[in-house]
Design an enzyme around this catalytic site. Structure first.
Site, mmCIF file in Angstrom:
data_model
loop_
_atom_site.group_PDB
_atom_site.id
_atom_site.type_symbol
_atom_site.label_atom_id
_atom_site.label_comp_id
_atom_site.label_asym_id
_atom_site.label_seq_id
_atom_site.Cartn_x
_atom_site.Cartn_y
_atom_site.Cartn_z
ATOM 1 N N THR A 29 4.391 174.890 -13.804
ATOM 2 C CA THR A 29 4.008 174.288 -12.531
ATOM 3 C C THR A 29 4.968 174.716 -11.433
ATOM 4 O OG1 THR A 29 5.410 172.354 -12.897
ATOM 5 C CG2 THR A 29 3.146 172.214 -13.698
ATOM 6 N N ILE B 159 7.024 160.851 -12.119
ATOM 7 C CA ILE B 159 5.915 160.138 -12.749
ATOM 8 C C ILE B 159 5.280 160.983 -13.844
ATOM 9 C CG2 ILE B 159 3.673 159.015 -12.394
ATOM 10 C CD1 ILE B 159 6.086 157.598 -11.112
ATOM 11 N N LYS C 293 5.297 161.073 -28.730
ATOM 12 C CA LYS C 293 4.445 160.288 -29.617
ATOM 13 C C LYS C 293 3.762 161.184 -30.643
ATOM 14 C CE LYS C 293 0.494 157.129 -29.715
ATOM 15 N NZ LYS C 293 -0.410 156.257 -28.937
ATOM 16 N N HIS D 40 47.801 147.945 -26.378
ATOM 17 C CA HIS D 40 46.734 147.034 -26.814
ATOM 18 C C HIS D 40 46.056 146.358 -25.630
ATOM 19 C CE1 HIS D 40 47.915 147.916 -30.819
ATOM 20 N NE2 HIS D 40 49.064 147.270 -30.747
ATOM 21 N N GLY E 5 54.486 154.437 -28.295
ATOM 22 C CA GLY E 5 53.103 154.607 -28.721
ATOM 23 C C GLY E 5 52.108 154.042 -27.737
ATOM 24 N N GLU F 249 50.926 157.961 -26.589
ATOM 25 C CA GLU F 249 49.586 158.360 -27.016
ATOM 26 C C GLU F 249 48.849 159.147 -25.931
ATOM 27 O OE1 GLU F 249 47.927 158.072 -29.800
ATOM 28 O OE2 GLU F 249 48.740 156.411 -30.963
#
Length: 529
Positions: free
Chosen positions: A37, A129, A140, A281, A310, A333
């Protein structure tokens, strides 16, 4: 349904034309007839490929500015027909409907249009659409039809055809169909979410959320938990949009903690000075401003050196070599910053496991993002805590007014407390945290824990008095009793910032006056669970 389905005819209609020509050529070389298209057909023809317009197939031209072009039985019949159903085959023969074995569609760039800040009507025009309708039809009928909605699947499709003599397997088509439905679901979620905001619907009857897989994680919070990281496509600086320059793959906990660190450091504008936040943490164990980035890091580190080991480090300015040299002295880290210079990157190269992330900017702490939390059987949605106070918002309620320096430190402490798990207590002195108490069931326990940590660090640093001596203290919610306030005073705090609003505010204010404390109320709390 058979396992292997031949691919003889394909319909291509894409907005994103990345890889289109290469895919078209590869399909044509394999003897596949191409339908297309508009702009897609034009691009294929200009590349020298033979392509048939969908308008020739349907007998109707594209109309209404392209709104109507594929919504036709000649297209949807070709996608939905069951090849092993005699009635379907007879209907195809009777009406001259040709089977379409492959659909390649990516949708109008609605999300990108919204992200650019387009007006309402422009956003509406970018709602696809025909694309979603075709995708859902092809998905499907995946017993016979392959549907591709992502450029990333072009190469796997061609590899599948090569491996199966121009056919696709049922398992492959199933996988494509699942991806296709996820894409249309995400697209509809983006449209409905945008529209709810555009027409000021605060709590729509149905709310859809969606994300795109960024990383399959080794595990979640613990090794027995599966996990993955999904992103929502926002351009907001942060862990989801950062570039990882080095280090091993981020873990679930790394991502969570890095987000917490970066959101906190983004509270401090670079123009007002360097700032550093160290997170462990999901809670800050040290936050500070400094004359330089190195100074800010060292002052944050000196709040709680043990917990910083850490941890995750976030900076509000590009990482430089001097700061990187100090950070590299202990195990870290992740480091996340708006950028990193060449010296910093060379220093970190020796730390192979350290993750270095750059964001090219800070997050806006006042933006109107939504936050989602899963609960059993549902989820909670709320605005991000973008609450902010200025000096003019503070109400002095004690006989003694805070000094200018106390005011500055209280505003700093308040910004940090916003990012500490409740019940939150934060001691600050001279633009640096000196004690943090987080996540306790009792506010007085948070006061004690933070003070004890400050005392421990004073011993480590060889100081004769606790770090909290002469500090200010922030509480994320009101003091229900005077005991927490008095604990802070015993630790050496001289001024307090808290929301107020307790039934016993008068008692707490009286206790502050008796202890010689200055206290201000914000009228805003910052619970963080």
């Amino acid at each position: 349904m058979t396992d292997l389905a031949p691919l003889r005819r394909a319909l291509l209609s894409v907005s994103d034309k990345t890889g289109l020509i290469e895919l078209g050529k590869a399909l044509s070389e394999r003897g596949v007839e191409l339908l297309s298209t508009g702009g897609t057909a034009k691009a294929l023809r200009e590349a020298g490929l033979e392509v048939r317009d969908v308008a020739d197939v349907t007998g109707f031209p594209e109309m209404m500015d392209g709104r109507v072009k594929t919504l036709h039985p000649m297209v949807h019949g070709g996608l939905l027909a069951l090849r092993d159903n005699d009635d379907h085959v007879a209907a195809m023969d009777a009406h001259g409907i040709g089977a379409i074995d492959l659909l390649v569609v990516n949708l109008y760039p609605f999300e990108e249009t919204v992200a650019k800040g387009a007006d309402y009507d422009t956003c509406i025009e970018n709602i696809d659409i025909g694309g979603p309708a075709m995708i859902r039809a092809a998905a499907k009928n995946h017993s016979f039809v392959s549907v591709v909605v992502d450029v990333e699947d072009y190469a796997p499709l061609l590899a599948e055809l090569d491996a199966n003599d121009g056919k696709t397997t049922y398992a492959f088509r199933q996988s494509l169909a699942q991806t296709a439905y996820a894409r249309t679901g995400a697209y509809d979620a983006a449209v409905s979410g945008w529209m709810a905001g555009a027409i000021n619907v605060e709590a729509p009857r149905r709310r859809a959320v969606a994300g795109t897989l960024a990383q399959t994680l080794r595990y979640g919070e613990n090794p027995h938990q599966r996990a993955a990281f999904y992103i929502e496509g926002s351009s907001r600086p942060g862990v989801a949009t950062a570039t990882q320059l080095q280090g091993k793959e981020l873990s679930y906990n790394n991502i969570n903690d890095t987000d917490a660190a970066f959101e906190l450091v983004s509270e401090f504008t670079p123009g007002a000075g360097a700032a550093c936040a160290i997170i462990k943490h999901a809670n800050p164990c040290g936050v500070a401003r400094g004359e330089t980035l190195k100074d800010a890091y060292m002052r944050a580190f000196d709040c709680d050196r043990t917990s910083a080991f850490g941890g995750i480090i976030a900076l509000n300015q590009p990482l430089d070599g001097a700061t990187a040299e100090e950070i590299s002295q202990i195990f870290t880290e992740v480091v996340i910053a708006p950028g990193a210079d060449g010296d910093a990157r060379r220093i970190f190269e020796a730390k192979k496991n350290l993750r270095l992330l750059t964001t090219e900017g800070l997050a806006d702490p006042r933006d109107a993002a939504m936050m989602l939390k899963q609960v059993s059987g549902g989820y909670l949605i709320q605005d991000k805590d973008s609450g902010h106070i200025d000096l003019s918002d503070l109400k002095v309620v004690t006989k003694r007014a805070p000094t200018d320096q106390e005011m500055v430190d209280m505003l700093f402490a308040w910004k940090v407390a916003k990012h500490v798990k409740s019940n939150a207590i934060v001691y600050v002195k001279d633009g640096a945290t000196v004690g943090v108490g987080a996540g306790q069931m009792s506010r007085v326990d948070s006061c004690r824990i933070a003070a004890r940590k400050a005392q421990d660090m004073a011993e480590v640093l060889g100081l004769p008095v606790p770090l909290t001596q002469g500090s200010v203290v922030a509480s994320d919610a009101f003091f229900p009793f005077a005991d927490g306030l008095l604990t802070a005073a015993e630790a050496g705090a001289s001024a307090v910032i808290q929301p107020g609003g307790s039934m016993r505010d008068d008692d707490v204010i009286s206790a502050a006056d008796e202890a010689g404390l200055a206290m201000v109320l914000t009228g805003m709390r910052h619970f963080r669970h």
